[in-house]
Design an enzyme around this catalytic site. Structure first.
Site, PDB file in Angstrom:
ATOM      1  NE  ARG A   1      56.200  -4.616  46.122  1.00 53.69           N
ATOM      2  CZ  ARG A   1      57.433  -3.476  46.324  1.00 53.69           C
ATOM      3  NH1 ARG A   1      57.091  -2.764  47.022  1.00 53.69           N
ATOM      4  NH2 ARG A   1      58.250  -3.459  45.081  1.00 53.69           N
TER       5      ARG A   1
ATOM      6  CD  GLU B   1      50.618  -0.384  45.694  1.00 56.86           C
ATOM      7  OE1 GLU B   1      51.359   0.148  45.040  1.00 56.86           O
ATOM      8  OE2 GLU B   1      50.908  -0.409  47.187  1.00 56.86           O
TER       9      GLU B   1
ATOM     10  CG  HIS C   1      54.205   1.935  46.300  1.00 56.23           C
ATOM     11  ND1 HIS C   1      53.746   0.816  45.767  1.00 56.23           N
ATOM     12  CD2 HIS C   1      55.342   2.235  46.468  1.00 56.23           C
ATOM     13  CE1 HIS C   1      54.995  -0.061  45.964  1.00 56.23           C
ATOM     14  NE2 HIS C   1      55.972   0.890  46.362  1.00 56.23           N
TER      15      HIS C   1
HETATM   16  C1  8YV Z   1      58.564   1.953  43.506  1.00 52.92           C
HETATM   17  C2  8YV Z   1      59.379   0.159  45.342  1.00 52.92           C
HETATM   18  O1  8YV Z   1      57.630   2.138  43.618  1.00 52.92           O
HETATM   19  O2  8YV Z   1      61.635  -0.325  45.060  1.00 52.92           O
HETATM   20  C3  8YV Z   1      60.689  -0.854  45.332  1.00 52.92           C
HETATM   21  O3  8YV Z   1      60.408  -2.031  45.599  1.00 52.92           O
HETATM   22  O4  8YV Z   1      58.376  -0.366  45.482  1.00 52.92           O
HETATM   23  C4  8YV Z   1      59.393   1.399  44.564  1.00 52.92           C
HETATM   24  O5  8YV Z   1      60.814   1.807  44.990  1.00 52.92           O
HETATM   25  C5  8YV Z   1      59.013   1.329  42.125  1.00 52.92           C
HETATM   26  O6  8YV Z   1      59.504   0.230  42.041  1.00 52.92           O
HETATM   27  C6  8YV Z   1      59.464   2.169  41.330  1.00 52.92           C
HETATM   28  O7  8YV Z   1      59.610   1.803  40.040  1.00 52.92           O
END
Ligand code: 8YV
Length: 314
Positions: free
Chosen positions: A233, A262, A280
């Site tokens: 993150r 972001e 991302h």
């Molecule tokens: C996605 C993520 O960007 O799984 C996570 O924690 O950061 C990513 O896989 C996002 O959650 C898609 O909805």
């Protein structure tokens, strides 16, 4: 009567949309709705579930405006955008989508590491600009083999990254606060790990506990020959310190898939040749996103069928 649910975000595939529309009365909203908007106020009282993305999550205000909320299903493994303690207090379930994205995210961490170390974007620009026939100078890159990879956060994704990098001939060390497997590889602190490593790969969860864990001290300990990869993150790194260190050579290189604000990326990074930037996309493959969508929906279906939740967080 089908349960009424909110589906937040704009990442949903036709398959997920069809599945949720068959089982639920759905309200699709691209962002987080705010109380006071007449269209939202008219439906808020009946909403029993929220399907949301890992980055959008839900806000405390949204939770407060949904009195009938029973479950939040997160499409992603990270739940840092969800106020877990508040939801636990209210007895609201939270689910996520672990495991099904691990391999693709780990592959992407290695992709970013290799791209940063071997300077793939720079080489691509070199060829496109006609610098090859012009015999423009090009400096040699460094190998991975024989170097030390420091993994921060040795959970499912961290271990999958470690396995891959071991196959590249790297020595693996790691740091996380809790004890983990292979205790002899665990460094005493993050700062110690940064000093011992040539390359640091960030795989820890986001949230207040890890905010700015990678500060100037860690970045400088990694040093001018070091490479930082972040697929965790943006919040885990002090981004201003990182940008400054990359700009004036106190950190060698970085591969960054995540950022503090972001989709806004610090403009100072755009001019730097020693950084690889991606939007991302660690889990952004057809296979991972399909499996994540199915699992996120399966959690909702299980809840409303009174079955055990496949992947509960709380
Ligand atoms: C996605 C993520 O960007 O799984 C996570 O924690 O950061 C990513 O896989 C996002 O959650 C898609 O909805």
């Amino acid at each position: 009567m089908k349960p009424e649910i909110l589906v937040l975000g704009s990442v949903w595939s036709p398959e997920v949309r069809a599945q949720v529309e068959q089982a639920f009365q759905c309200h699709f909203v691209p962002g987080i709705p705010v109380a006071g908007q007449p269209a939202f106020d008219a439906i808020a009282g009946g909403i029993r579930a929220v399907l949301t993305t890992g980055t959008l999550g839900v806000t405390r205000e949204l939770v407060a405006s949904l009195p009938a909320l029973e479950i939040v299903s997160v499409h992603g493994v990270g739940v840092d955008a969800v106020p877990l303690a508040l939801l636990a207090d209210k007895g609201i379930h939270v689910t996520n989508t672990p495991d099904v994205l691990t391999d693709d995210v780990a592959d992407f961490a290695v992709t970013l590491l290799l791209s940063a170390v071997r300077r793939l974007p720079l080489l691509d620009r070199y060829v496109r600009a006609g610098a090859w026939p012009a015999k423009a100078p090009l400096t040699q890159a460094r190998s991975l083999k024989g170097k030390v990879a420091g993994i921060v956060g040795f959970g499912r994704i961290g271990q999958a990254v470690a396995q891959r990098l071991q196959d590249f001939g790297m020595e693996i060390r790691y740091y996380q606060r809790s004890p983990g497997p292979a205790p002899e590889r665990r460094s005493a602190s993050l700062l110690a790990l940064a000093g011992e490593s040539d390359m640091l790969v960030l795989c820890m969860p986001g949230g207040p506990e890890t905010r700015h864990m990678v500060g100037l001290d860690v970045i400088e300990a990694l040093g001018p020959e070091g490479t930082l990869v972040n697929i965790a993150r943006g919040s885990v790194v002090d981004e201003a310190a990182l940008v400054a260190a990359l700009r004036d050579g106190r950190l060698g290189a970085a591969g960054l898939d995540v950022f503090e604000d972001e989709p806004n990326v610090p403009a100072a990074l755009f001019a730097l040749d020693n950084v690889v930037l991606t939007p991302h996309v660690g889990s952004f493959t057809v296979e991972a996103r399909r499996a994540m969508g199915r699992l996120a929906v399966a959690n909702l279906l299980a809840h409303f069928d009174g079955e055990p939740l496949p992947t509960p967080v709380i």
